[in-house]
Enzyme design. Structure first.
Site, short mmCIF file in Angstrom:
data_model
loop_
_atom_site.label_atom_id
_atom_site.label_comp_id
_atom_site.label_asym_id
_atom_site.label_seq_id
_atom_site.Cartn_x
_atom_site.Cartn_y
_atom_site.Cartn_z
N ASP A 678 0.83 -1.21 0.00
CA ASP A 678 0.00 0.00 0.00
C ASP A 678 0.86 1.25 0.00
O ASP A 678 1.88 1.32 0.70
CB ASP A 678 -0.91 0.03 1.23
CG ASP A 678 -1.84 -1.18 1.29
OD1 ASP A 678 -2.07 -1.78 0.22
OD2 ASP A 678 -2.33 -1.51 2.38
N LYS A 753 -7.19 11.14 10.16
CA LYS A 753 -6.72 10.37 9.01
C LYS A 753 -7.51 10.66 7.74
O LYS A 753 -6.94 10.94 6.68
CB LYS A 753 -6.76 8.87 9.32
CG LYS A 753 -6.28 8.02 8.14
CD LYS A 753 -6.27 6.54 8.48
CE LYS A 753 -5.80 5.73 7.26
NZ LYS A 753 -5.77 4.28 7.54
N ASP A 910 -4.27 2.67 -4.97
CA ASP A 910 -2.95 2.87 -4.35
C ASP A 910 -2.51 1.64 -3.57
O ASP A 910 -1.66 1.73 -2.69
CB ASP A 910 -2.98 4.09 -3.42
CG ASP A 910 -3.96 3.92 -2.28
OD1 ASP A 910 -4.79 3.00 -2.34
OD2 ASP A 910 -3.91 4.72 -1.33
#
EC number: 2.7.7.6
Length: 977
Positions: A678, A753, A910
């Site tokens: 990742d 986040k 991603d």
């Protein structure tokens, strides 16, 4: 006849022989017989070996010998060479007239034998390969026939199923054994079919039919009835903003589109049936065209079709013009109206015989009020199809009977060759999800095929990855789901109770109404989640016994790749990712075993994923007993895996690691598990590469480090520092002081986040506020809604300020992109650009135009893309869209390179996946492709394209670039990890 002995020639022994004639048979004698023979022959004793060692190979000596004498001749370690073979033959044959000579194992004979054996083995291997290839082709043809049948006969099979159920009900009274939803659909089928048939046979004028029910007679009534029921139930299951309902315009267009797609296939089949029926004897097959033969074969047996490409071309050449949304909506509305008039439900309650049964409509057409515009007296309404609560309850329990289009394919998808050439064999497949944007469609269609070749190859690579269902994980999921869910991230199958009113106090009543509203909203969300889970599980159940399946991929308008199947895919939740695995297994190897352990630790998360690799390996070693227990006894053991952030993926890794550790050779154990690598806040990684800013590059792991840099923790620390500073200020002079005190000890990585992650994609202050508000709600430390709202506002401002301090270069690039978009949009032009792989992108943000049509159900206002751009949307959306197009390019470049290297590859924007044994190789490739991508003058090319397209406009200068060396990415172990 004597027995056979063996002989190993001395390295120093050499044979000199004459070429021997054919057609001789030889026999082997014992040593004693050989001794007697040597004494009675004229051969010298030294010509024979001391120890006889006879091979299996036999050699002829002479073809003009009348008698037969058997003599065994061999070499000895002390013997340099044999006498001339012709002399031996002559000497023996003159003494013993009924004997032959046998020659023992010269090297050239062994060579001949081994060469013959090798040739024979190659022939056998070749035959085996041919058989394997024949079997492979046979199985592929069988799967292809199944796939074609699934795409073309789905509705037909559903109709036949309903007819069969009706027959069984009449004969065996099976209704009580049917699932609830199946009972409902079966009860609606015949009345709806009759209503549609009546509508088709009605003597209405052409004008009336065109106005209210165009193409109503284009399909058999039974097939049309099935389409209406299943499409509407599917839309209700997909959920949405409204409770127990779906907007009329959405349902009508969806039903109209489904009918149109089926009409194309149906008409094609009917036409070929007529061709076959009206063929005369004089019309032999030789007189028919190739196309007609293919059509006739296709109708005769869909299963036996082998010329799918030609058939699709024929279908396309004979297809009429598209109906258009107006016609689709009119037909859909009329069919919806017929359904509301014929579909009923009956509550499952005991009623006395003298009381009429409580039967009520399953669906109602009602109007709801849209949000009022302040200061305006006009009230806007919109129509919805509202379903009875009993229907919702039935759908909630099971969706096994629902037909889901665009399921994963049993054979690899068609390779992409154009905008509508690729993907599924017969179902309509489009390269890009344009959502009706004609400008984007035209842009893609007008691009030369050569320019799009890399994009096509990447989508073909993603679509060629073969998947299968992990049956052990599916079994665990089914057990939890049958038990009511509510663990391992599965939604609770029970609704939250609606609070009761226990007081007449006005304030208490007000609070009670608010709690009721909140409970109903929660239950609506739970219902939507339960439907989603059932849809995923229904696909998994259908595919669990398949050897493998494939996901055709296409693009969104920015160039990001997505599976065309929407439910059970690897872009979805932990549930889906845990259930899915590669169909092909590969041995772990030493590096693969290491990566499997790292992968398991990263899935467990809880901060473990931010440790260095050695620490993650140590974590796994310290929990070996927990891992083995989880694998062996997932539901009745200590259930350690349930504490993971991604529990089902963690359990799959536990099972795979357990298999390896139990093996005497762990490195040879086969693994089907996809191992993830990742990106670290991937959007910021792309901005750091564009701006070459060293500090930002280090913050997002473009630079090598001893452990992963965690940008989310860094921002959380900055936010916490600011809040603690504000909390000691005087509340009289600084109103934020009280809010800061309220948030002390609530700021952590999770709180910020999502905002950090989406900041590079253009998150607004309002978006950041809502994200932080949801996290604070989860903590449950602030009960008052108003206080929660103001605290979220304050925390959002602080978080965005901290982001601006740390990522100034990224902000500069974002601002430049937004300013360029504003310049273009101010001229009423959409922002256009071409990705590094040659994909043209057009931002589809235009003011919509309302188009009103009258249907039999209501007046519909269809929205169409207008000609005036939305300047603000064009500006704010361009930076995130541009970066998305770059991360999509990186993923596609990596996919093609992995394919060329022989790797299995799957991508989730991603997050790149491959087998454990291939992670090191994939890591090298993805870093090389990232450096290759950003070694291109991306921003310079973008500015040049803008200047060439709009020479009269003035664009701002390029943002300043830092001194970061992209080559450092190649040595960064945590760039993707």
């Amino acid at each position: 006849m004597a027995s056979t002995a063996s002989y190993s020639p001395s390295p120093t022994s050499q044979w000199r022989t004459q070429k021997l004639p054919k057609r001789f048979n030889f026999y082997v004698i014992h040593n004693q017989e050989f001794g007697k023979l040597s004494q009675s022959s004229s051969l010298p004793t030294s010509s024979f070996p001391k120890t006889l060692k006879l091979p299996v190979i036999q050699m002829p000596i002479n073809n003009n010998i009348q008698s037969q004498t058997t003599v065994c001749v061999s070499t000895d370690e002390n013997l340099e060479e044999l006498v001339n073979l012709q002399k031996i033959a002559n000497g023996v044959l003159t003494k013993e007239s009924n004997k032959r000579v046998f020659i023992q194992d010269p090297p050239w004979v062994s060579s001949l034998f081994m060469n013959s054996l090798f040739v024979r083995a190659k022939q056998v291997q070749g035959v085996r390969r041919e058989f394997r290839e024949i079997e492979r082709r046979r199985r592929y043809a069988m799967l292809r026939r199944r796939q074609i049948k699934a795409e073309t006969e789905a509705w037909e099979q559903m109709v036949e199923e309903y007819r069969e159920l009706e027959r069984e009900m009449c004969e065996k009274k099976l209704a009580p054994n049917l699932p609830y939803v199946k009972k409902l659909l079966l009860g609606w089928f015949e009345p709806l079919r009759q209503a549609i048939e009546k509508e088709q046979n009605a003597e209405t004028t052409v004008k009336h039919r065109a106005a209210f029910a165009p193409h109503i007679d284009s399909l058999p009534a039974d097939k049309m009835a099935v389409i209406v029921m299943h499409k509407l139930m599917g839309l209700l299951m997909m959920g949405g903003k409204e409770e127990r309902c779906v907007q009329v315009v959405q349902a009508a267009v969806q039903i109209g589109m489904a009918v149109e797609n089926e009409v194309r296939i149906h008409n094609f089949l009917e036409k070929t049936k007529k061709l076959q029926k009206h063929m005369t004897g004089a019309q032999s097959q030789e007189d028919m065209s190739r196309e007609t033969m293919i059509l006739r074969k296709r109708v005769k047996s869909l299963i036996k079709r082998n010329r799918v490409v030609e058939v699709r071309k024929l279908m396309k050449s004979e297809e009429p013009e598209s109906w258009g949304r107006d016609t689709q909506a009119k037909l859909g509305c009329r069919l919806l109206e017929l359904l509301t008039e014929t579909a009923y439900v009956q509550p499952p309650v005991d009623q006395s015989a003298d009381t009429p049964p409580d039967i009520r409509p399953a669906f109602r057409h009602v109007f709801r009020i849209a949000t009022r515009d302040p200061g305006k007296s006009i009230v806007k309404k919109y129509g919805v199809i509202e379903c009875d609560p009993l229907v919702v309850a039935g759908v909630d329990r099971t969706v096994k009977q629902m037909m889901i289009p665009y399921v994963p394919m049993l054979v690899p998808p068609k390779k992409w060759r154009g905008y509508d050439k690729g993907g599924y064999l017969f179902l309509p497949s489009y390269l890009m999800r344009t959502h009706g944007s004609r400008r984007q469609q035209d842009a893609v269609r007008s691009v030369p095929t050569k320019q799009m070749q890399q994009v096509y190859e990447a989508l073909d690579t993603l679509g060629s990855t073969k998947w299968r269902v992990n049956k052990r994980i599916l079994s665990v999921v089914e057990s939890i789901w049958a038990g009511g869910g509510n663990i391992a991230g599965l939604v609770d199958r029970k609704d939250v109770p609606i609070p009761e009113l226990h007081s007449d106090d006005i304030m208490e009543v007000k609070k009670w109404k608010w709690r009721v509203r909140k409970s109903k909203k929660i239950n609506q969300e739970l219902h939507s989640q339960r439907c989603d889970t059932e849809l995923k599980l229904s696909v998994a159940r259908k595919l669990k016994d398949e050897e493998g399946f494939y996901y055709p991929h296409n693009l969104d308008f920015r160039g990001r790749a997505y599976p065309m199947h929407p439910h059970l895919n690897h872009l979805s939740s932990d549930l889906c990712r845990g259930i899915l695995e590669f169909a092909e297994g590969r041995p772990l190897g030493k590096s693969g075993l290491r990566w499997l352990k790292i992968h398991l630790a990263s899935l467990y998360a809880g901060g473990i994923e931010k440790l260095c690799y050695d620490a993650r390996l140590a974590f796994v070693e310290n929990h070996i007993d927990d891992i083995l227990d989880s694998a062996n006894n997932p539901l009745n053991g200590n259930r350690w895996w349930l504490n993971a952030e991604d529990p089902f993926q963690c359990l799959a890794a536990c099972i795979n690691l357990s298999e390896a550790l139990k093996s005497s050779s762990p490195h040879t154990v086969f693994s089907h598990l996809p191992i993830h690598q990742d990106g670290s806040c991937n959007g910021l990684q792309h901005y750091a590469a564009l701006g070459r800013d060293s500090m930002e590059a280090a913050a997002v792991n473009l630079v090598a480090g001893d452990k992963p840099a965690d940008v989310y923790t860094e921002i959380a620390l900055r936010v916490d520092h600011i809040i603690r500073g504000d909390s000691i200020k005087d509340p009289a002079t600084d109103p934020n002081a009280l809010l800061a005190k309220l948030l002390i000890d609530q700021v952590d990585r999770k709180l910020v986040k999502q905002t950090v992650m989406t900041s590079v994609y253009g998150v607004t202050y309002v978006g950041a506020r809502e994200q932080i508000k949801r996290r604070l709600e989860e903590k449950g430390l602030i009960d008052d809604d108003r206080l929660l709202f103001t605290a979220s506002c304050y925390a959002a401002k602080v978080t965005l300020a901290a982001l601006g301090e740390l990522f100034q270069a990224a902000r500069g690039t974002m601002t430049w992109l937004g300013d360029c978009a504003k310049v273009i949009a101010s001229e009423n032009q959409p922002v256009r650009w071409t990705t590094p792989l040659g994909l043209p992108v057009v931002q589809p943000y235009f003011k919509t135009q309302r188009h009103v049509i009258r249907t039999s159900l209501q007046v519909l206002a269809l929205q169409r893309e207008g000609d005036t751009v939305e300047v603000r949307k064009q500006r704010t959306a361009f930076p995130p869209n541009f970066v998305h197009s770059l991360d999509g390019s990186h993923m596609m470049m990596t996919a093609v390179a992995c394919r060329d290297a022989g790797l299995q590859f799957a991508g989730v924007h991603d997050s790149f996946w491959t087998h454990a044994c291939d992670v090191d190789q994939m890591n090298r490739i993805l870093r090389e492709k990232f450096v290759e991508l950003y070694s291109m003058p991306i921003l310079e090319d973008l500015l040049e394209s803008f200047q060439n397209s709009y020479p009269a406009l003035t664009f701002p200068p390029l943002p300043k670039r830092g001194d970061f060396d992209l080559v450092e990415v190649l040595e960064s172990p945590y760039f993707f990890n």
